[in-house]
Design a protein around this motif. Structure first.
Motif, PDB file in Angstrom:
ATOM      1  N   VAL A   1       0.635  -1.147  -0.009  1.00 23.36           N
ATOM      2  CA  VAL A   1      -0.151  -0.098  -0.007  1.00 23.36           C
ATOM      3  C   VAL A   1       0.924   1.092   0.126  1.00 23.36           C
ATOM      4  O   VAL A   1       0.293   2.384  -0.358  1.00 23.36           O
ATOM      5  N   THR A   2       2.394   1.019   0.370  1.00 24.50           N
ATOM      6  CA  THR A   2       3.036   2.210   0.290  1.00 24.50           C
ATOM      7  C   THR A   2       3.763   2.642  -1.142  1.00 24.50           C
ATOM      8  O   THR A   2       4.676   3.407  -1.256  1.00 24.50           O
ATOM      9  N   ALA A   3       3.534   1.724  -2.165  1.00 23.68           N
ATOM     10  CA  ALA A   3       4.021   1.922  -3.268  1.00 23.68           C
ATOM     11  C   ALA A   3       3.739   3.041  -4.209  1.00 23.68           C
ATOM     12  O   ALA A   3       2.847   3.874  -3.782  1.00 23.68           O
ATOM     13  N   CYS A   4       4.988   3.469  -4.725  1.00 30.74           N
ATOM     14  CA  CYS A   4       4.970   4.735  -5.525  1.00 30.74           C
ATOM     15  C   CYS A   4       5.681   4.632  -6.922  1.00 30.74           C
ATOM     16  O   CYS A   4       6.680   3.818  -6.787  1.00 30.74           O
ATOM     17  N   GLY A   5       5.368   5.433  -7.857  1.00 35.15           N
ATOM     18  CA  GLY A   5       6.072   5.271  -9.319  1.00 35.15           C
ATOM     19  C   GLY A   5       6.382   6.572  -9.538  1.00 35.15           C
ATOM     20  O   GLY A   5       5.554   7.592  -9.427  1.00 35.15           O
ATOM     21  N   GLU A   6       7.339   6.712 -10.337  1.00 41.02           N
ATOM     22  CA  GLU A   6       7.875   8.078 -10.423  1.00 41.02           C
ATOM     23  C   GLU A   6       8.268   8.238 -11.914  1.00 41.02           C
ATOM     24  O   GLU A   6       9.025   7.517 -12.340  1.00 41.02           O
ATOM     25  N   ALA A   7       8.130   9.515 -12.446  1.00 38.79           N
ATOM     26  CA  ALA A   7       9.002   9.703 -13.920  1.00 38.79           C
ATOM     27  C   ALA A   7       8.851  11.346 -14.578  1.00 38.79           C
ATOM     28  O   ALA A   7       8.032  11.843 -13.673  1.00 38.79           O
ATOM     29  N   ALA A   8       9.886  11.556 -15.339  1.00 37.11           N
ATOM     30  CA  ALA A   8       9.731  12.772 -15.864  1.00 37.11           C
ATOM     31  C   ALA A   8      10.207  12.518 -17.175  1.00 37.11           C
ATOM     32  O   ALA A   8      10.940  11.973 -17.618  1.00 37.11           O
ATOM     33  N   HIS A   9       9.636  13.138 -18.164  1.00 38.72           N
ATOM     34  CA  HIS A   9       9.599  13.272 -19.219  1.00 38.72           C
ATOM     35  C   HIS A   9       9.219  14.437 -20.162  1.00 38.72           C
ATOM     36  O   HIS A   9       8.013  14.907 -19.672  1.00 38.72           O
ATOM     37  N   PRO A  10       9.631  14.618 -21.352  1.00 38.63           N
ATOM     38  CA  PRO A  10       9.069  15.951 -22.153  1.00 38.63           C
ATOM     39  C   PRO A  10       7.636  15.450 -22.546  1.00 38.63           C
ATOM     40  O   PRO A  10       6.894  16.202 -22.928  1.00 38.63           O
ATOM     41  N   ASP A  11       7.380  14.008 -22.903  1.00 39.97           N
ATOM     42  CA  ASP A  11       6.110  13.708 -23.506  1.00 39.97           C
ATOM     43  C   ASP A  11       5.340  13.056 -22.205  1.00 39.97           C
ATOM     44  O   ASP A  11       5.559  12.269 -21.448  1.00 39.97           O
ATOM     45  N   ARG A  12       4.273  13.855 -21.952  1.00 33.71           N
ATOM     46  CA  ARG A  12       3.148  13.268 -20.837  1.00 33.71           C
ATOM     47  C   ARG A  12       2.797  12.092 -20.815  1.00 33.71           C
ATOM     48  O   ARG A  12       2.657  11.430 -19.864  1.00 33.71           O
TER      49      ARG A  12
ATOM     50  N   PRO B   1       7.741   9.813  10.136  1.00 35.32           N
ATOM     51  CA  PRO B   1       7.488   8.313   9.961  1.00 35.32           C
ATOM     52  C   PRO B   1       7.564   7.723   8.510  1.00 35.32           C
ATOM     53  O   PRO B   1       7.587   6.764   8.166  1.00 35.32           O
ATOM     54  N   LEU B   2       7.732   8.979   7.644  1.00 41.50           N
ATOM     55  CA  LEU B   2       7.382   8.831   6.012  1.00 41.50           C
ATOM     56  C   LEU B   2       8.975   8.362   5.571  1.00 41.50           C
ATOM     57  O   LEU B   2       9.080   8.474   4.322  1.00 41.50           O
ATOM     58  N   TYR B   3       9.867   8.450   6.370  1.00 43.26           N
ATOM     59  CA  TYR B   3      11.476   8.288   5.735  1.00 43.26           C
ATOM     60  C   TYR B   3      11.535   7.127   4.928  1.00 43.26           C
ATOM     61  O   TYR B   3      12.252   7.275   3.822  1.00 43.26           O
ATOM     62  N   PRO B   4      10.965   5.934   5.068  1.00 41.77           N
ATOM     63  CA  PRO B   4      10.993   4.805   4.178  1.00 41.77           C
ATOM     64  C   PRO B   4      10.643   5.184   2.905  1.00 41.77           C
ATOM     65  O   PRO B   4      11.021   4.527   1.752  1.00 41.77           O
ATOM     66  N   LEU B   5       9.861   6.070   2.536  1.00 43.10           N
ATOM     67  CA  LEU B   5       9.344   6.709   1.039  1.00 43.10           C
ATOM     68  C   LEU B   5      10.525   7.456   0.455  1.00 43.10           C
ATOM     69  O   LEU B   5      10.413   7.554  -0.717  1.00 43.10           O
ATOM     70  N   TYR B   6      11.736   7.896   1.320  1.00 50.80           N
ATOM     71  CA  TYR B   6      12.783   8.410   0.861  1.00 50.80           C
ATOM     72  C   TYR B   6      14.065   7.675   0.675  1.00 50.80           C
ATOM     73  O   TYR B   6      14.633   7.588  -0.495  1.00 50.80           O
ATOM     74  N   ARG B   7      14.297   6.807   1.723  1.00 47.80           N
ATOM     75  CA  ARG B   7      15.552   6.080   1.682  1.00 47.80           C
ATOM     76  C   ARG B   7      15.017   4.569   2.341  1.00 47.80           C
ATOM     77  O   ARG B   7      14.504   4.476   3.332  1.00 47.80           O
ATOM     78  N   GLU B   8      15.519   3.529   1.562  1.00 44.07           N
ATOM     79  CA  GLU B   8      15.042   2.138   1.726  1.00 44.07           C
ATOM     80  C   GLU B   8      16.348   1.347   2.096  1.00 44.07           C
ATOM     81  O   GLU B   8      17.411   1.675   1.705  1.00 44.07           O
ATOM     82  N   PRO B   9      16.529   0.461   3.237  1.00 43.37           N
ATOM     83  CA  PRO B   9      17.721  -0.448   3.273  1.00 43.37           C
ATOM     84  C   PRO B   9      17.814  -1.381   2.249  1.00 43.37           C
ATOM     85  O   PRO B   9      16.689  -1.430   1.558  1.00 43.37           O
TER      86      PRO B   9
ATOM     87  N   ALA C   1      13.485   2.846  10.474  1.00 48.36           N
ATOM     88  CA  ALA C   1      12.183   3.342  10.098  1.00 48.36           C
ATOM     89  C   ALA C   1      11.590   1.926   9.316  1.00 48.36           C
ATOM     90  O   ALA C   1      10.212   1.751   9.373  1.00 48.36           O
ATOM     91  N   MET C   2      12.371   1.318   8.272  1.00 44.96           N
ATOM     92  CA  MET C   2      11.681   0.172   7.531  1.00 44.96           C
ATOM     93  C   MET C   2      11.246  -0.988   8.410  1.00 44.96           C
ATOM     94  O   MET C   2      10.362  -1.446   8.339  1.00 44.96           O
ATOM     95  N   ARG C   3      12.216  -1.215   9.397  1.00 48.24           N
ATOM     96  CA  ARG C   3      12.125  -2.152  10.338  1.00 48.24           C
ATOM     97  C   ARG C   3      10.451  -1.856  11.136  1.00 48.24           C
ATOM     98  O   ARG C   3       9.812  -2.712  11.352  1.00 48.24           O
TER      99      ARG C   3
END
Length: 494
Positions: A265-276, A476-484, A331-333
């Protein structure tokens, strides 16, 4: 159903891009298998890993609309890590101070460390010796020296460097790989631009700008959206930025299925591109991948062992678990002991927030197919970065190439490592954020932003960043930034 491919060693011939990337890796044992069976979506998510004498243990996850695309992504990440590692560990660094190198080579021959977006409060001593490595100024072919830690993707790439001298933690941002150097550099640039656009505009700093998918044309995106809706998942695509005329987007989702593995449920996908269309497709497919990847990387081992080849676990346990960043590990633990409802409650205030909408068709785009060729895409990105220097470490392999791209002035890691420069300060000021301000630090917990002369001129003087406020904001959202690293949490609890 989980698909498993038996471990393989590099072969003389290659039948696909994925195999060519695998064959470019150092000698050792290589394996890949599908981990999408950990989720119910059914799109391929492939794990690939490498174990070789004298090489760091390397593992990666790839995704795509087909198994071959997912394998290509996974082996591309392995190539990024291992080819660059082989290149850097064999290099002899220049040992000198910035003042000495500037006098010897001129301002164009060495990067001012202050231009590389440092943690607020960092003290840069121009007379202090440090390790420097050569990069290529991409537009001219000139050699430019850069502090070594910015050229690497992992600390083990620099076995000759004292970690205490590093100005920033070593990270993968800007790494790329491909069958041509143009594809690899374009890959690295897109990642840098993605991180620049969302560094203070998603996760704990999400502005809640939801994209209304009013007219999506890409068939893969449409099919994936249908698949997610059928699985009972409410997809929430978010806009982080349109800087540089790019679409910088991240995709999250609301999944209330009780049987969903909590970390999914914490999944996220990211992208940047000139084409939407390209940006949304990548972010959506990465969201699907993230659902399985997080469970595979940080979930308990026994359920995973029933779904994966035994040869993988032999490779995994052949080495002791790596040392980890303490905050990310802790944090991930803590997250692994929460259920899906508890994790969703952490995300709802900002990560899943909906405060405004923007039509998908209002976002920047290009003519369909105009940037499909890697050389065309690279030329377009360089044009949009005309005011920025582009520096590249090139690590060639047999049939593939890896790079580390460095663009002084592009922002990254503000909320995780407190790194920020003039453009980041401006963006937070535009949001009336209490985390930054102009002038001297006003209170304990705030630190001066490290500015080069251009940055100081841009802001009209000094600036500060509230590091203590950032820590509170992330919480507590730190695992969204850095994961072990994968399996470290589970191995520690055995």
């Amino acid at each position: 159903m989980t698909r498993a491919v038996e471990p393989r060693t590099p072969t003389v011939s290659a039948s696909s891009v994925a195999d060519r990337l695998a064959d470019a890796l150092p000698a050792g044992e290589v394996g890949d298998f599908d981990v999408s069976g950990l989720d119910r979506i059914g799109l391929p998510v492939v794990s690939a890993d490498h174990l070789g004498d004298g090489w760091p243990r390397a593992a990666a996850v790839g995704y795509g609309a087909t198994v071959e695309q997912a394998r290509t992504g996974a082996y591309g990440e392995l190539a990024e890590a291992l080819l660059l590692h082989g290149q850097l560990r064999a290099m002899v660094p220049h040992r000198a101070s910035y003042a000495e190198l500037r006098a010897e080579r001129g301002a164009a021959g060495v990067v001012d460390p202050r231009s590389l977006v440092l943690r607020a409060g960092t003290v840069v001593d121009d007379d202090e010796p440090r390790s420097w490595l050569p990069t290529v100024r991409w537009r001219t072919g000139e050699t430019v020296l850069v502090p070594a830690e910015f050229c690497a993707s992992a600390g083990e790439d620099l076995p000759w460097q004292d970690p205490a001298e590093r100005l920033v933690p070593v990270i993968t941002n800007g790494s790329g790989a491909g069958d041509t150097v143009q594809r690899a550099v374009a890959h690295g640039l897109l990642e840098l631009l993605q991180r620049d656009g969302n560094t203070t505009a998603f996760r704990a700093m999400d502005a809640g700008v939801v994209i209304d998918l009013d007219d999506v044309r890409d068939p893969v995106t449409r099919a994936t959206l249908d698949r997610l809706r059928s699985a009972g998942i409410d997809v929430v695509p978010k806009l982080a930025s349109t800087g540089f005329g790019l679409v910088d987007v991240h995709v999250v989702g609301v999944d209330r299925e009780p049987e969903t593995p909590p970390l999914a449920v914490t999944a996220c996908g990211e992208a940047a591109h000139p084409d939407r269309e390209a940006a949304l497709r990548k972010a959506l497919l990465e969201y699907v991948s993230s659902r399985s990847r997080k469970v595979f990387s940080h979930g308990p081992l026994e359920p995973l062992r029933r779904l994966t080849p035994e040869a993988y676990w032999r490779r995994e346990f052949a080495r002791p678990a790596e040392s980890q960043e303490t905050r990310a590990f802790t944090a991930m633990r803590e997250w692994t002991h929460l259920d899906g409802g508890q994790l969703r409650a952490l995300l709802e205030p900002v990560v899943l927030a909906r405060r405004s909408t923007v039509p998908f068709t209002a976002l920047p785009t290009v003519a369909p197919g105009s940037l499909d060729d890697p050389s065309a895409l690279l030329a377009e990105l360089l044009h949009r970065l005309a005011d920025f220097d582009v520096l590249v470490v090139v690590a060639p392999g047999d049939g593939a190439v890896a790079v580390k791209v460095i663009v002084p002035g592009l922002e990254a890691e503000t909320m995780s490592y407190g790194r920020i420069a003039a453009r980041g300060v401006e963006r937070l000021l535009e949001r009336d954020s209490p985390l930054v301000g102009l002038g001297a630090p006003p209170h304990d917990g705030a630190a001066p932003v490290v500015l080069d002369p251009a940055g100081r001129e841009r802001l009209g003087g000094d600036a500060w960043l509230d590091l203590a406020g950032i820590a509170r904001t992330v919480g507590p959202l730190y695992p969204l930034y850095r994961e072990p690293s994968r399996h470290v949490v589970a191995r520690s609890e055995r």
